[in-house]
Design an enzyme around this catalytic site. Structure first.
Site, PDB file in Angstrom:
ATOM      1  N   ASP A  38       1.654 -11.152   2.083  1.00 25.08           N
ATOM      2  CA  ASP A  38       0.756 -10.662   3.101  1.00 25.08           C
ATOM      3  C   ASP A  38       1.595 -10.033   4.218  1.00 25.08           C
ATOM      4  O   ASP A  38       2.455 -10.873   4.721  1.00 25.08           O
ATOM      5  CB  ASP A  38       0.094 -11.914   3.534  1.00 25.08           C
ATOM      6  CG  ASP A  38      -1.513 -11.623   4.207  1.00 25.08           C
ATOM      7  OD1 ASP A  38      -1.510 -10.516   4.443  1.00 25.08           O
ATOM      8  OD2 ASP A  38      -2.324 -12.608   4.492  1.00 25.08           O
ATOM      9  N   ASP A  39       1.081  -9.005   4.626  1.00 27.26           N
ATOM     10  CA  ASP A  39       1.763  -8.260   5.738  1.00 27.26           C
ATOM     11  C   ASP A  39       3.228  -8.183   5.630  1.00 27.26           C
ATOM     12  O   ASP A  39       3.909  -8.217   6.681  1.00 27.26           O
ATOM     13  CB  ASP A  39       1.625  -9.032   7.092  1.00 27.26           C
ATOM     14  CG  ASP A  39      -0.041  -9.222   7.530  1.00 27.26           C
ATOM     15  OD1 ASP A  39      -0.844  -8.720   6.829  1.00 27.26           O
ATOM     16  OD2 ASP A  39      -0.424  -9.780   8.431  1.00 27.26           O
ATOM     17  N   CYS A  78      -5.763  -6.021   5.075  1.00 30.28           N
ATOM     18  CA  CYS A  78      -6.030  -7.076   4.009  1.00 30.28           C
ATOM     19  C   CYS A  78      -7.165  -6.903   2.897  1.00 30.28           C
ATOM     20  O   CYS A  78      -7.145  -6.395   1.785  1.00 30.28           O
ATOM     21  CB  CYS A  78      -5.986  -8.493   4.461  1.00 30.28           C
ATOM     22  SG  CYS A  78      -6.120  -9.926   3.139  1.00 30.28           S
ATOM     23  N   HIS A 133      -9.830 -13.903   0.583  1.00 29.40           N
ATOM     24  CA  HIS A 133     -10.339 -12.808   1.806  1.00 29.40           C
ATOM     25  C   HIS A 133     -11.245 -11.536   1.281  1.00 29.40           C
ATOM     26  O   HIS A 133     -11.157 -10.382   1.833  1.00 29.40           O
ATOM     27  CB  HIS A 133      -9.200 -12.365   2.675  1.00 29.40           C
ATOM     28  CG  HIS A 133      -9.387 -11.763   3.842  1.00 29.40           C
ATOM     29  ND1 HIS A 133      -8.315 -11.309   4.775  1.00 29.40           N
ATOM     30  CD2 HIS A 133     -10.537 -11.857   4.624  1.00 29.40           C
ATOM     31  CE1 HIS A 133      -9.099 -11.131   6.022  1.00 29.40           C
ATOM     32  NE2 HIS A 133     -10.171 -11.564   5.949  1.00 29.40           N
ATOM     33  N   HIS A 275       1.733 -13.800   6.738  1.00 30.72           N
ATOM     34  CA  HIS A 275       0.529 -13.577   7.791  1.00 30.72           C
ATOM     35  C   HIS A 275       0.573 -14.601   8.849  1.00 30.72           C
ATOM     36  O   HIS A 275       1.159 -15.776   8.679  1.00 30.72           O
ATOM     37  CB  HIS A 275      -0.616 -13.708   6.841  1.00 30.72           C
ATOM     38  CG  HIS A 275      -1.941 -13.147   7.623  1.00 30.72           C
ATOM     39  ND1 HIS A 275      -2.535 -13.761   8.652  1.00 30.72           N
ATOM     40  CD2 HIS A 275      -2.633 -11.886   7.644  1.00 30.72           C
ATOM     41  CE1 HIS A 275      -3.489 -13.010   9.028  1.00 30.72           C
ATOM     42  NE2 HIS A 275      -3.566 -12.130   8.555  1.00 30.72           N
ATOM     43  N   LYS A 357       1.216  -2.466  10.305  1.00 32.97           N
ATOM     44  CA  LYS A 357      -0.060  -2.883   9.790  1.00 32.97           C
ATOM     45  C   LYS A 357      -1.223  -2.124  10.544  1.00 32.97           C
ATOM     46  O   LYS A 357      -0.851  -2.029  11.751  1.00 32.97           O
ATOM     47  CB  LYS A 357       0.108  -4.412  10.009  1.00 32.97           C
ATOM     48  CG  LYS A 357      -1.648  -5.072   9.677  1.00 32.97           C
ATOM     49  CD  LYS A 357      -1.462  -6.599   9.761  1.00 32.97           C
ATOM     50  CE  LYS A 357      -2.841  -7.204   9.333  1.00 32.97           C
ATOM     51  NZ  LYS A 357      -2.731  -8.781   9.470  1.00 32.97           N
TER      52      LYS A 357
HETATM   53  C1  NG6 Z   1      -7.135  -9.126  13.133  1.00 37.54           C
HETATM   54  C2  NG6 Z   1      -6.774 -10.713  13.704  1.00 37.54           C
HETATM   55  C3  NG6 Z   1      -5.067 -10.698  12.915  1.00 37.54           C
HETATM   56  C4  NG6 Z   1      -5.451 -10.659  11.553  1.00 37.54           C
HETATM   57  C5  NG6 Z   1      -6.124  -9.491  11.164  1.00 37.54           C
HETATM   58  C6  NG6 Z   1      -6.591  -9.529   9.766  1.00 37.54           C
HETATM   59  C7  NG6 Z   1      -7.104 -10.985  16.069  1.00 37.54           C
HETATM   60  C8  NG6 Z   1      -7.050 -10.614  17.482  1.00 37.54           C
HETATM   61  N1  NG6 Z   1      -6.276 -10.420  14.980  1.00 37.54           N
HETATM   62  O1  NG6 Z   1      -8.547  -8.915  13.636  1.00 37.54           O
HETATM   63  O2  NG6 Z   1      -4.769 -11.895  13.537  1.00 37.54           O
HETATM   64  O3  NG6 Z   1      -6.139 -11.817  11.135  1.00 37.54           O
HETATM   65  O4  NG6 Z   1      -7.318  -9.601  11.699  1.00 37.54           O
HETATM   66  O5  NG6 Z   1      -5.234  -9.336   8.913  1.00 37.54           O
HETATM   67  O6  NG6 Z   1      -8.221 -11.870  15.727  1.00 37.54           O
HETATM   68  S1  NG6 Z   1      -5.241  -9.159   7.132  1.00 37.54           S
HETATM   69  O7  NG6 Z   1      -3.902  -9.158   6.885  1.00 37.54           O
HETATM   70  O8  NG6 Z   1      -5.793 -10.358   6.813  1.00 37.54           O
HETATM   71  O9  NG6 Z   1      -5.964  -7.849   7.201  1.00 37.54           O
HETATM   72 CA    CA Z   2      -2.494  -8.614   5.117  1.00 35.08          CA
END
Ligand code: NG6
Ligand code: CA
Length: 504
Positions: A38-39, A78, A133, A275, A357
């Site tokens: 992740d990330d 994600c 997710h 993440h 990202k």
């Molecule tokens: C964003 C979140 C970030 C992360 C991302 C999703 C805030 C300010 N930031 O909205 O922390 O959770 O969403 O990340 O809430 S992912 O890798 O799951 O797409």
């Molecule tokens: Ca991610």
């Protein structure tokens, strides 16, 4: 009568042949283990140029397999990346595939073709362990206190053990098959993303209770000393301990492999690392010298090593195709004060790429991809342009399955590229930050749009611009010189192709 007996015997012989052939086929089908970080950025592994932290276990897959330099996820966040990965269809074709809330309903329609449904038809036992997710439950969201379905099992997975959304989103509980693990009947879970519920402290009102402070967002219900996105009450006995997440899911993944060692299996092992919130186990704390982000990377490498070890111990490594990759590009400060920026020590998580990202620039979507299958996958490196959206069709080819092309219409068979038998680019790759972009050969076009150019919270250039952008990735991998003005032919060619794909 004589003829009838002969026909009967012939039919019987044919059936047996077919059965024998099937058993043989299944015995030679490789297990498939897809490790989805992740990330994790293009520059975050030592095999991809990281010098501050060693990632020896992941690098071992690279040294015994094929490392891709031009591999792409289909989105810079994600949920849409995972949607495309599993369904073989670009997420932007479907509404509601943006970063999902923790109480979102199931996003992939039950019965839709996925990697798991294809492999299940091929005789594989299919499992997903780790971050999901992709929403769970019917419209309106899941009943956390009852049977949580539809979910992975309705799209081809035989087994699931999930972090329902992300580590930073409530509910902070694991879901195994249809149930929250460890839930007590007299302490039901309630979740809200709209308004505060219950009387548990929030990060906003009680920052003094936080062991990791937020930098932006993440100031709702405090769980395990960490403010989350969303509000949650109940389920106290079921709540995870962030420090143990990697251990718990790695153990589940190992158990899955041990239990299914005698049949072909597909394991989608979707790590929480790296993440936010980055809260690795104490044995990894301080190991990287880069703070929690680097320590989480050391932990990710450990998880990977455990999977390699169990495959070795069970004698399965020779017959297992391992794929290691990431869902989107890197971010340092993603909402918690975890020293990711101050302790980066000059490390560039995206290597030479621009953005990160969330970005339409390549750091958002060009990710590490390493593939290993001893004797079957070439050893070395590949510069071929590849996309995760093709895994479905490639696995279907590998296992001699047809698949529903109406469902997985963007997926192309790239098996030979994945195995290193061919180094020919995919014709084109479409990716999504805020804007859509397309890569074909050396060229990348980013559609004009009105989005923010720069996100100051995460300190990332998003690649948005109101004018068309065209980059020559061969000469200018860091996307510095917009050639759209000087090369209108190429710009038009790619804009037209992108439109065709959108309208297809
Ligand atoms: C964003 C979140 C970030 C992360 C991302 C999703 C805030 C300010 N930031 O909205 O922390 O959770 O969403 O990340 O809430 S992912 O890798 O799951 O797409
Ligand atoms: Ca991610």
């Amino acid at each position: 009568m004589k003829y009838l007996v002969i026909i009967f015997c012939l039919t019987f012989v044919c059936f047996s042949c077919d059965n024998n052939q099937k058993t043989e086929e299944i015995a030679t089908k490789p297990n498939i283990v897809l490790i989805y970080a992740d990330d994790l950025g293009y520059g975050d592994l030592s095999s991809y140029g990281m010098t501050n932290v060693a990632t020896p276990n992941i690098d071992q897959i690279a040294s015994e397999g094929l490392k891709f330099n031009n591999a792409h996820t289909s989105s810079a966040t994600c949920t849409p990346s995972r949607f495309s990965l599993l369904t073989g269809s670009y997420a932007w074709r479907k509404n509601g595939t943006g970063v999902a809330r923790g109480n979102a309903a199931m996003i992939i329609e039950p019965g839709r073709e996925t990697i798991a449904s294809v492999l299940k038809r091929a005789g594989y036992y299919t499992g997903v362990v780790g971050k999901w997710h992709l929403g769970l439950g019917p419209d309106g969201g899941p009943d956390w206190n009852g049977d949580i379905k539809p979910g992975p099992r309705e799209i081809g997975f035989d087994y699931s053990f999930l972090i329902p959304a992300t580590g930073d989103r409530v509910p902070c509980v694991f879901v195994e098959d249809y149930k929250v693990v460890g839930l007590e009947a007299d302490d039901p879970i309630e979740v809200s993303y709209d308004k505060p519920i219950g009387d548990e402290p929030t990060g906003k009102d009680h920052p003094e209770l936080l062991k990791m402070k937020h930098s932006h967002g993440h100031n709702n219900t405090i769980i395990n000393g960490i403010g989350r996105i969303g509000y949650m009450t109940g389920g106290h006995a079921a709540r995870w301990v962030d420090e143990d997440i990697a251990d718990v899911i790695t153990e589940k993944a190992k158990n899955f492999i041990q239990q299914r060692k005698d049949e072909p299996f597909f394991l989608y092992f979707s790590t929480h690392d790296i993440h936010v919130p980055r809260v690795p186990h104490s044995r990894f704390v301080g190991k990287s010298g880069m703070g929690p982000r680097g320590d989480a990377l050391v932990q990710l490498d450990w998880c990977t090593g455990e999977i390699i070890k169990v495959l070795d111990e069970l004698g399965l490594s020779d017959n297992t195709l391992i794929i290691f990759t990431s869902d989107n590009g890197p971010v340092l400060d993603d909402g918690y004060q975890d020293d990711a920026v101050t302790k980066a020590n000059g490390h560039k998580p995206a290597g030479v790429l621009r953005g990160g990202k969330y970005s339409a620039f390549d750091a958002g979507t060009r990710v590490p991809l390493i593939v290993k299958w001893p004797g079957k996958v070439a050893i070395g490196e590949s510069d071929a342009l590849t996309s995760q959206v093709d895994f479905l069709a490639s696995f279907a080819t590998l296992t001699e399955q047809r698949f529903n092309k109406a469902d997985a219409g963007d997926s192309r068979n790239q098996l030979d590229v994945l195995l290193g038998k061919s180094k020919i680019d995919r014709d084109h790759v479409v990716e999504k930050g805020h804007a859509l972009s397309i890569i074909k050969g050396d060229w990348k076009y980013i559609e004009p749009n009105n989005g923010w150019r720069y996100n100051k919270f995460v300190d990332i250039e998003l690649g948005n611009d109101t004018i068309p952008q065209l980059y020559n990735l061969k000469d200018d991998i860091s996307e510095q010189n917009n050639l759209a003005g000087s090369n209108p032919e190429k710009t038009n060619e790619l804009a037209t192709l992108l439109n065709e794909i959108k309208n297809n």
